[in-house]
Design a protein around this motif. Structure first.
Motif, PDB file in Angstrom:
ATOM      1  N   TRP A   1       0.839  -1.206   0.000  1.00  0.00           N
ATOM      2  CA  TRP A   1       0.000   0.000   0.000  1.00  0.00           C
ATOM      3  C   TRP A   1       0.872   1.254   0.000  1.00  0.00           C
ATOM      4  O   TRP A   1       0.641   2.184  -0.774  1.00  0.00           O
ATOM      5  CB  TRP A   1      -0.910  -0.056   1.225  1.00  0.00           C
ATOM      6  CG  TRP A   1      -1.751   1.159   1.458  1.00  0.00           C
ATOM      7  CD1 TRP A   1      -2.920   1.484   0.833  1.00  0.00           C
ATOM      8  CD2 TRP A   1      -1.493   2.204   2.402  1.00  0.00           C
ATOM      9  NE1 TRP A   1      -3.404   2.665   1.330  1.00  0.00           N
ATOM     10  CE2 TRP A   1      -2.549   3.132   2.295  1.00  0.00           C
ATOM     11  CE3 TRP A   1      -0.480   2.444   3.319  1.00  0.00           C
ATOM     12  CZ2 TRP A   1      -2.614   4.281   3.081  1.00  0.00           C
ATOM     13  CZ3 TRP A   1      -0.548   3.584   4.097  1.00  0.00           C
ATOM     14  CH2 TRP A   1      -1.606   4.485   3.975  1.00  0.00           C
TER      15      TRP A   1
ATOM     16  N   HIS B   1       3.935   1.652  -1.050  1.00  0.00           N
ATOM     17  CA  HIS B   1       4.735   1.794  -2.272  1.00  0.00           C
ATOM     18  C   HIS B   1       3.913   1.639  -3.554  1.00  0.00           C
ATOM     19  O   HIS B   1       4.478   1.509  -4.643  1.00  0.00           O
ATOM     20  CB  HIS B   1       5.902   0.814  -2.259  1.00  0.00           C
ATOM     21  CG  HIS B   1       6.848   1.058  -1.124  1.00  0.00           C
ATOM     22  ND1 HIS B   1       7.718   2.130  -1.100  1.00  0.00           N
ATOM     23  CD2 HIS B   1       7.037   0.397   0.037  1.00  0.00           C
ATOM     24  CE1 HIS B   1       8.411   2.108   0.027  1.00  0.00           C
ATOM     25  NE2 HIS B   1       8.018   1.071   0.734  1.00  0.00           N
ATOM     26  N   ASN B   2       2.594   1.643  -3.416  1.00  0.00           N
ATOM     27  CA  ASN B   2       1.684   1.603  -4.563  1.00  0.00           C
ATOM     28  C   ASN B   2       1.875   0.351  -5.419  1.00  0.00           C
ATOM     29  O   ASN B   2       1.786   0.403  -6.642  1.00  0.00           O
ATOM     30  CB  ASN B   2       1.815   2.875  -5.406  1.00  0.00           C
ATOM     31  CG  ASN B   2       0.551   3.187  -6.161  1.00  0.00           C
ATOM     32  OD1 ASN B   2      -0.548   2.909  -5.692  1.00  0.00           O
ATOM     33  ND2 ASN B   2       0.705   3.757  -7.340  1.00  0.00           N
ATOM     34  N   ARG B   3       2.148  -0.767  -4.761  1.00  0.00           N
ATOM     35  CA  ARG B   3       2.285  -2.039  -5.467  1.00  0.00           C
ATOM     36  C   ARG B   3       0.932  -2.731  -5.538  1.00  0.00           C
ATOM     37  O   ARG B   3       0.053  -2.501  -4.719  1.00  0.00           O
ATOM     38  CB  ARG B   3       3.293  -2.929  -4.742  1.00  0.00           C
ATOM     39  CG  ARG B   3       4.681  -2.348  -4.757  1.00  0.00           C
ATOM     40  CD  ARG B   3       5.654  -3.240  -4.010  1.00  0.00           C
ATOM     41  NE  ARG B   3       6.960  -2.606  -3.968  1.00  0.00           N
ATOM     42  CZ  ARG B   3       7.762  -2.613  -2.927  1.00  0.00           C
ATOM     43  NH1 ARG B   3       7.412  -3.247  -1.810  1.00  0.00           N
ATOM     44  NH2 ARG B   3       8.931  -2.006  -2.980  1.00  0.00           N
ATOM     45  N   GLN B   4       0.800  -3.630  -6.490  1.00  0.00           N
ATOM     46  CA  GLN B   4      -0.445  -4.370  -6.665  1.00  0.00           C
ATOM     47  C   GLN B   4      -0.468  -5.639  -5.824  1.00  0.00           C
ATOM     48  O   GLN B   4       0.578  -6.225  -5.541  1.00  0.00           O
ATOM     49  CB  GLN B   4      -0.628  -4.761  -8.136  1.00  0.00           C
ATOM     50  CG  GLN B   4      -0.956  -3.599  -9.040  1.00  0.00           C
ATOM     51  CD  GLN B   4      -2.193  -3.862  -9.856  1.00  0.00           C
ATOM     52  OE1 GLN B   4      -3.103  -3.061  -9.827  1.00  0.00           O
ATOM     53  NE2 GLN B   4      -2.247  -4.953 -10.569  1.00  0.00           N
TER      54      GLN B   4
ATOM     55  N   SER C   1      -9.487   0.618   2.040  1.00  0.00           N
ATOM     56  CA  SER C   1      -9.051   1.804   1.300  1.00  0.00           C
ATOM     57  C   SER C   1      -9.791   3.052   1.757  1.00  0.00           C
ATOM     58  O   SER C   1      -9.197   4.118   1.904  1.00  0.00           O
ATOM     59  CB  SER C   1      -9.256   1.597  -0.209  1.00  0.00           C
ATOM     60  OG  SER C   1      -8.383   0.606  -0.703  1.00  0.00           O
TER      61      SER C   1
ATOM     62  N   LYS D   1      -6.329   6.251   1.158  1.00  0.00           N
ATOM     63  CA  LYS D   1      -5.510   5.952  -0.017  1.00  0.00           C
ATOM     64  C   LYS D   1      -5.890   4.537  -0.441  1.00  0.00           C
ATOM     65  O   LYS D   1      -6.073   3.664   0.401  1.00  0.00           O
ATOM     66  CB  LYS D   1      -4.014   6.023   0.337  1.00  0.00           C
ATOM     67  CG  LYS D   1      -3.091   5.640  -0.802  1.00  0.00           C
ATOM     68  CD  LYS D   1      -1.627   5.669  -0.369  1.00  0.00           C
ATOM     69  CE  LYS D   1      -0.754   5.091  -1.472  1.00  0.00           C
ATOM     70  NZ  LYS D   1       0.634   4.939  -1.042  1.00  0.00           N
TER      71      LYS D   1
ATOM     72  N   ARG E   1      -4.214  -1.098  -4.347  1.00  0.00           N
ATOM     73  CA  ARG E   1      -4.267  -1.577  -5.729  1.00  0.00           C
ATOM     74  C   ARG E   1      -4.362  -3.097  -5.654  1.00  0.00           C
ATOM     75  O   ARG E   1      -3.368  -3.779  -5.452  1.00  0.00           O
ATOM     76  CB  ARG E   1      -3.025  -1.129  -6.492  1.00  0.00           C
ATOM     77  CG  ARG E   1      -2.963   0.400  -6.624  1.00  0.00           C
ATOM     78  CD  ARG E   1      -1.765   0.867  -7.420  1.00  0.00           C
ATOM     79  NE  ARG E   1      -1.810   0.303  -8.760  1.00  0.00           N
ATOM     80  CZ  ARG E   1      -0.763  -0.278  -9.362  1.00  0.00           C
ATOM     81  NH1 ARG E   1       0.393  -0.377  -8.751  1.00  0.00           N
ATOM     82  NH2 ARG E   1      -0.880  -0.756 -10.574  1.00  0.00           N
TER      83      ARG E   1
END
Length: 187
Positions: A36, A38-41, A66, A71, A74
């Motif tokens: 979350w 580091h905006n990884r899936q 979320s 935030k 993904r």
């Protein structure tokens, strides 16, 4: 049927829930937090009841957690695109229904989580093998049989039962703990 059956079932479910290794659940929560941040899936998938659990988990994480964090996670259940699953299964093999989707979506350092009571489903094993070879972090929630997934996934949570219903319920409890930790305690 006598009520003794139901009482015994509940007692056995409590024993199954007590077998959840909470330190492993905490490790997975940390991996989710890192993804979350580091905006990884996160990709989640399974077969049968575990497929339903995967969809439910991604709904709770993608919406509820979320919303609470402000935030977005993904995250995606690879069980939810019927057209893609059937095309991959028909044109290649049912063993490729999750692998094929990961090949399109996944990037190194993304997370892959699968759930399986037996731990031996060929389509799950093939997807986890590919994820390991391509720099993803792999997680498996399995039952007492453990299976191949317990050997190859980087992080493994074993629920000590071989009863499909009890293990699937315990896996969903783990998924709820992971989501509600973010919903109730923040990041």
């Amino acid at each position: 049927m006598e009520t003794n059956y139901y009482s015994a079932y509940i007692d056995q479910q409590k024993t199954t829930l007590d077998s959840i290794p909470l330190h492993k659940v905490r490790q997975i929560a940390e991996l989710l937090r890192e993804a979350w941040t580091h905006n990884r899936q996160l990709f989640v998938f399974g077969n049968g009841g575990s497929a339903a659990n995967a969809s439910h988990f991604m709904t709770d994480l993608g919406k509820g957690a979320s919303d609470a964090l402000g935030k977005r996670f993904r995250c995606l259940s690879l069980n939810d695109n019927t057209a893609w699953i059937t095309a991959l299964g028909n044109d290649y093999s049912y063993d490729d229904v999750f692998l094929g989707q990961l090949q399109n979506y996944a990037q190194p350092n993304d997370l892959v989580l699968t759930m399986s009571v037996s731990g031996n489903s060929p389509n799950l094993v093939k997807a986890i093998d590919w994820a390991n070879a391509n720099g993803l972090t792999t997680i498996a929630l399995v039952g007492g049989k453990k299976g191949k997934l317990a050997e190859i996934a980087q992080e493994v949570v074993v629920v000590d039962s071989e009863h499909y219903g009890r293990v699937e319920d315990a896996h969903m409890t783990i998924c709820h703990m992971l989501c509600y930790q973010f919903m109730e305690q923040g990041n």
